[in-house]
Design a protein around this motif. Sequence first.
Motif, short mmCIF file in Angstrom:
data_model
loop_
_atom_site.label_atom_id
_atom_site.label_comp_id
_atom_site.label_asym_id
_atom_site.label_seq_id
_atom_site.Cartn_x
_atom_site.Cartn_y
_atom_site.Cartn_z
N PHE A 180 0.76 -1.13 -0.01
CA PHE A 180 -0.08 -0.10 -0.13
C PHE A 180 0.75 1.08 0.06
N ASP A 181 2.32 1.23 -0.07
CA ASP A 181 3.02 2.17 -0.19
C ASP A 181 3.40 2.58 -1.38
N PRO A 182 3.10 4.08 -1.64
CA PRO A 182 3.20 4.68 -2.88
C PRO A 182 4.78 4.77 -3.38
N ASP A 183 5.65 4.59 -2.37
CA ASP A 183 7.32 4.73 -2.72
C ASP A 183 7.75 4.01 -3.95
N GLY A 184 6.95 3.17 -4.59
CA GLY A 184 7.42 2.57 -5.81
C GLY A 184 7.23 3.08 -6.97
N GLY A 185 6.40 4.25 -6.98
CA GLY A 185 6.09 5.17 -8.09
C GLY A 185 4.56 5.14 -8.53
N ALA A 186 4.12 5.88 -9.40
CA ALA A 186 2.73 5.80 -9.92
C ALA A 186 2.48 4.55 -10.16
N GLY A 187 1.26 4.09 -9.87
CA GLY A 187 0.49 2.90 -10.25
C GLY A 187 0.73 1.70 -9.71
N THR A 188 1.89 1.86 -8.59
CA THR A 188 2.43 0.61 -8.19
C THR A 188 1.61 0.19 -6.62
N ALA A 189 1.13 1.05 -5.92
CA ALA A 189 0.62 0.82 -4.76
C ALA A 189 -1.00 0.36 -4.85
N ALA A 190 -1.41 -0.82 -4.07
CA ALA A 190 -2.59 -1.09 -4.01
C ALA A 190 -3.37 -0.15 -3.14
N GLY A 191 -4.81 -0.14 -3.48
CA GLY A 191 -5.71 1.15 -2.76
C GLY A 191 -6.67 0.23 -1.97
N VAL A 192 -7.58 0.77 -1.30
CA VAL A 192 -8.36 0.33 -0.52
C VAL A 192 -9.35 -0.61 -1.03
N ALA A 193 -9.54 -0.58 -2.60
CA ALA A 193 -10.38 -1.41 -3.35
C ALA A 193 -9.82 -2.58 -4.09
N ASP A 194 -8.47 -2.62 -3.92
CA ASP A 194 -7.93 -3.75 -4.57
C ASP A 194 -8.15 -5.05 -3.66
N LEU B 202 3.95 0.07 11.10
CA LEU B 202 4.40 0.08 9.66
C LEU B 202 3.48 0.54 8.65
N LEU B 203 2.35 0.52 9.09
CA LEU B 203 1.01 1.09 8.05
C LEU B 203 1.22 2.55 7.76
N GLY B 204 1.18 3.08 6.56
CA GLY B 204 1.28 4.55 6.31
C GLY B 204 -0.15 5.01 5.90
N PRO B 205 -0.61 4.92 4.56
CA PRO B 205 -1.67 5.21 3.94
C PRO B 205 -3.12 5.50 5.14
N ALA B 206 -3.47 6.47 5.50
CA ALA B 206 -4.55 6.84 6.43
C ALA B 206 -5.72 5.80 5.95
N PRO B 207 -6.33 5.76 4.99
CA PRO B 207 -7.47 5.08 4.69
C PRO B 207 -7.37 3.36 4.88
N VAL B 208 -6.24 3.08 4.57
CA VAL B 208 -5.82 1.72 4.95
C VAL B 208 -5.58 1.46 6.44
N ARG B 209 -4.84 2.21 7.01
CA ARG B 209 -4.47 2.14 8.43
C ARG B 209 -5.83 2.05 9.31
N ARG B 210 -6.72 2.87 8.84
CA ARG B 210 -8.22 3.01 9.55
C ARG B 210 -8.90 1.71 9.42
N LEU B 211 -9.14 1.15 8.40
CA LEU B 211 -9.67 -0.05 8.05
C LEU B 211 -9.09 -1.48 8.55
N VAL B 212 -7.82 -1.39 8.54
CA VAL B 212 -7.15 -2.42 9.43
C VAL B 212 -7.40 -2.44 10.80
N ALA B 213 -7.23 -1.22 11.40
CA ALA B 213 -7.49 -1.02 12.87
C ALA B 213 -8.81 -1.67 13.27
N HIS B 214 -9.82 -1.12 12.39
CA HIS B 214 -11.23 -1.76 12.67
C HIS B 214 -11.44 -3.09 12.46
#
Length: 348
Positions: free
Chosen positions: A65-79, A101-113
């Motif tokens: 879920f980390d965008p550090d790989g560049g455009a289009g490389t990161a999974a989003g919440v809908a993947d 470890l988790l960065g992106p806020a939307p993913v982090r929130r869903l994982v927490a719940h």
Amino acid sequence: MITYEGGGLRALAEDGRWPELLAAYRQGRAAAVAEAGEEAAAALTAPLGHLIAYAAPPELAVRLFDPDGGAGTAAGVADHDAGPLWEVLATRHSWLRLAPLLGPAPVRRLVAHTRALLGEDLSYGSEPDPEGVPLRLEPWEAAGWDETARVREYLPGGGARSALLTLPASREGLGGVELPAAAQSAGRPDGPRVARALAGLGALAPWAATACVRGQAPAAAALLARDRRVVGGYLPFALAYPALVRAAAVGRSRGCAHGRLGLWRALAAMARAVGSGFPGDPGGPGGPDRADPAEGASGIDRGEVNALVARMRCFTWQEPSAGLHHLHVALEDPAGGVAWVVSGSQEL
């Protein structure tokens, strides 16, 4: 294009060569985005994403879920494959392991719940939920279902097991009930809070119909039930809660955390809609208004939601032909004389 179908990628997994698998995922996803767009890319690379989320060490799996790989490389919440990739990850590791470890806020929130649904208490030492949804289950949330059935059970090679959404699940405890003939005459509540609560219930199960009536739960059920004579009865809200949460997770792109968050929003709106929509009632036309989170006030009031659940009466009934997923429930708030109904079915 690189996908999980190659035997070479399976061999890498067996050898634990996770950095190479992550690189293959990112390369394949970016190429697919450029060639076919985001939605197609998510579908093509999801099987490999599932494998990484399920079996890789958490330090590497979170980098899906980390965008550090560049455009289009990161999974989003809908993947998703058998389910959202973030839900796969959340079933495999504790919040203690994942939180740093988790960065992106939307993913982090869903994982927490998701971790909260699985029984973890995240109410201490974690950042608060932005809407005020508690990061541990309330007693009424935990009472109605087994911990092992709250989230899909994911399989290492792909696929998942999950309980069917069925409410009512059987005729046990139900009996013959004659629904009111003139439910419509009881009055349909109006107003922004009623609309907001209905929208929240509709978001839980887009395949179901929703309605609200000034009256008791059977009167609300009569708005959507096919027949006046039904097999139905009352049940505690704790037993209806699992089905309402699962309703939002019908389909592979959404997880049970979506259902929990959505239901808390709907319950908060229902609690604030007590008496609204009727001339002279509090919050209704001509009556004094109250603060509402959607109108600039603070977030969900846990005390209001708990009080609503404590007094709520739930009525469920069977329909003659129900799909494998079905939900038929009316939720009555005796304090405001308002009842809400959700009814629908869907084949797998």
